[in-house]
Design an enzyme around this catalytic site. Structure first.
Site, PDB file in Angstrom:
ATOM      1  N   ASP A 145       0.817  -1.217   0.000  1.00 29.67           N
ATOM      2  CA  ASP A 145       0.000   0.000   0.000  1.00 29.67           C
ATOM      3  C   ASP A 145       0.854   1.271   0.000  1.00 29.67           C
ATOM      4  O   ASP A 145       0.667   2.164   0.834  1.00 29.67           O
ATOM      5  CB  ASP A 145      -0.942   0.025   1.212  1.00 29.67           C
ATOM      6  CG  ASP A 145      -1.712  -1.267   1.396  1.00 29.67           C
ATOM      7  OD1 ASP A 145      -2.043  -1.894   0.368  1.00 29.67           O
ATOM      8  OD2 ASP A 145      -1.973  -1.659   2.550  1.00 29.67           O
ATOM      9  N   GLU A 199     -11.034   0.695  -4.209  1.00 30.80           N
ATOM     10  CA  GLU A 199     -10.396   1.151  -2.975  1.00 30.80           C
ATOM     11  C   GLU A 199      -9.185   2.009  -3.344  1.00 30.80           C
ATOM     12  O   GLU A 199      -8.966   2.354  -4.492  1.00 30.80           O
ATOM     13  CB  GLU A 199      -9.965  -0.072  -2.139  1.00 30.80           C
ATOM     14  CG  GLU A 199      -9.069  -1.044  -2.885  1.00 30.80           C
ATOM     15  CD  GLU A 199      -8.843  -2.349  -2.150  1.00 30.80           C
ATOM     16  OE1 GLU A 199      -9.075  -2.404  -0.937  1.00 30.80           O
ATOM     17  OE2 GLU A 199      -8.419  -3.318  -2.801  1.00 30.80           O
TER      18      GLU A 199
END
Length: 543
Positions: A13, A195
């Site tokens: 991430d 997302e």
């Protein structure tokens, strides 16, 4: 050339920011403490782990959170003379660490926070709670100075899309809270699981970058744009601008969850998470890693579609290498070496000490291995498919509830643990406990190996892709390799217990338990970690 991945081992991430000539990447840490890893580079090729900003109970307390919860998807930006760090603290994701239900499978608890600092290495402020409506928060600084929070919206209602789109809401610096109404600006595409939003302003357009398809083999980066902040946002003509979903032969898989940065001369680079599976799309025992590569803008104002690159063109900046990390840590300093972390608790003094016996890491026996509260486990990331690691432990257990040793750990339901213990019949002995996913009986044990009392024991593990071997040595003796070969591939996202989230990666380290509550300690004199390009069958005996 840049050699990808640039952040090896569990570093998912990525969020990147450039401040002057310095580049910083923040990555997720989930249940591992301290929270958020921030790496530093000056050339986009060479990186060092610089700091972990969430170090205080007021910033992060993960006691009791299930495996693969905790800190998700940080966003690191710089504006107004400050670094701004947004992160999610996930308290529930529908399952316990052993795969059982925690209540409703649809309900989740995602708390989004903001901390700031004038310097990248702190001090970082106490957090401001922003919202709890979903995960992957991102802060956008518009050209007029106003700031906006974006995040994935979670919808628990029956019959709907859990990943309900990307919402945007203004943040007031003066009031230290979100103001106005949130607005759903992008509901995603047919790939689903929308997302990881990041928003950019360029040439009169607002560009929205998201991840879709889930963080496995179908992961990808989706782009949309609008002339207006609140939309509507039109999709990129090719929709997905980076993915490996249709390339099972690619060395970098699972590519997605991206962020963009510009070099001083205006070139654009993309960071993204990826995975290096074992051969034939096997398990990603190294977890989700971070890669970077250049991307180009077309004459139509869209980024051109690209594929993950194992080697990428560097920006031509002056090379800035950092010293290599030592292969052996002797625990001579009063602080834990930067590569090591522990689990969940913001009170590490309850678990370990580097001062109680100078030159040793002392682990204080606490709860069972895999506990979601206070377990004395200190470990570092596995960052290569082939490596050796070892330690020496001084430990004199008095009964079977006291254990200490060397552990290869993914989470509470996936580990191999070479440990010393004691019972009334065998006395002091050594054995391996393995917790295996997808088995009816999840815990397996090897036969005990008797040990003499009063002497330290060297412990070692050798990993060659999916093969894992343990060995031990007594003072003055030769290395004795255990006969069993263990499955290293269980230390991965893909080795999945039913219904359980798996988002981290393999660690190797030291552990101590005293389930009687007596807090017996174990002292570790050193820890070494050495990556190898060759298999264990060809190795010389460990030294």
């Amino acid at each position: 050339m840049i050699q990808n991945p640039i952040l090896r081992g569990f570093n998912p991430d990525p969020s990147i920011v450039r401040v002057g000539d310095d580049y910083y990447i923040a990555t997720s840490t989930f249940e591992w403490y301290p929270g958020v890893q921030i790496h530093h580079s000056r050339d986009l090729m060479n990186w060092r782990l610089l700091t972990r900003p969430l170090t205080r109970p007021s910033q992060l307390d993960m006691l009791g959170v299930p495996d693969s919860c905790g800190v998700w998807a940080p966003c690191l930006t710089h504006a107004d003379g400050l670094f701004w760090l947004i992160y999610t603290d996930v308290k529930r994701y529908g399952c316990t660490s052993t795969g059982g239900a925690t209540g409703s499978a649809s309900l989740r608890d995602f708390h989004n926070y903001l901390v700031t600092s004038p310097a990248i290495d702190g001090p970082w402020s106490d957090p401001v709670h922003l919202n709890s409506s979903g995960f992957d928060p991102s802060l956008f600084h518009d050209d007029d100075g106003r700031k906006y929070l974006l995040n994935q919206l979670w919808d628990h209602r029956p019959g709907g899309n859990r990943f309900a789109g990307i919402v945007l809401q203004e943040y007031s610096v003066a009031e230290r809270r979100l103001v106005g109404q949130r607005q759903n600006i992008f509901q995603g595409t047919a790939h689903g699981l929308t997302e990881a939003p990041h928003l950019y302003r360029r040439d009169g357009w607002y560009y929205l970058l998201t991840a879709e398809g889930g963080t496995g083999w179908n992961h990808g980066v989706t782009m949309a744009r609008s002339r207006h902040l609140h939309g509507p946002y039109e999709l990129h003509p090719e929709q997905t601008i980076l993915t490996a979903r249709n390339r099972p032969d690619a060395p970098l898989q699972r590519a997605g969850h991206a962020d963009l940065v510009e070099t001083p001369d205006g070139r654009t680079y993309m960071v993204y998470l990826c995975g290096r599976p074992l051969r034939n799309r096997g398990a990603c025992t190294l977890g989700r890693e971070t890669a970077v590569q250049p991307v180009e803008w077309g004459d139509d104002g869209w980024l051109r579609k690209t594929a993950p690159q194992l080697q990428a063109l560097a920006p031509g900046l002056p090379e800035h290498p950092f010293p290599s990390a030592p292969e052996r840590e002797d625990f001579d300093a009063p602080m834990l070496p930067v590569d090591f972390q522990w689990l969940r608790t913001p009170w590490p003094e309850e678990l370990f000490s580097l001062r109680a016996r100078p030159g040793y890491l002392r682990l204080v026996g606490r709860e069972s291995i895999g506990s979601q509260y206070r377990q004395a486990l200190v470990a570092r990331r596995q960052q290569a498919h082939c490596y050796s690691a070892g330690t020496v432990v001084d430990f004199e257990p008095e009964h079977f509830q006291q254990q200490a040793g060397l552990v290869c750990y993914y989470n509470a339901s996936k580990f191999h643990y070479l440990y010393i213990t004691h019972d009334e019949t065998l006395g002091k002995h050594l054995r391996v406990m393995s917790s295996l996913p997808n088995h009816v009986q999840t815990d397996t044990f090897t036969a005990p190996i008797p040990l003499p009392s009063g002497v330290p024991v060297q412990l070692r593990v050798e990993v060659d892709e999916e093969r894992l071997l343990f060995a031990y040595r007594l003072p003055g003796g030769d290395w004795q390799r255990l006969a069993q070969q263990f499955d290293a591939s269980i230390l991965s996202d893909e080795a999945n217990a039913p219904g359980q989230p798996n988002f981290t990666g393999a660690f190797v380290g030291m552990a101590c338990q005293d389930m009687s509550g007596s807090a017996l300690h174990a002292d570790f004199d050193y820890f070494d970690y050495r990556e190898r390009p060759y298999c264990v069958d060809a190795m010389e005996p460990p030294t």
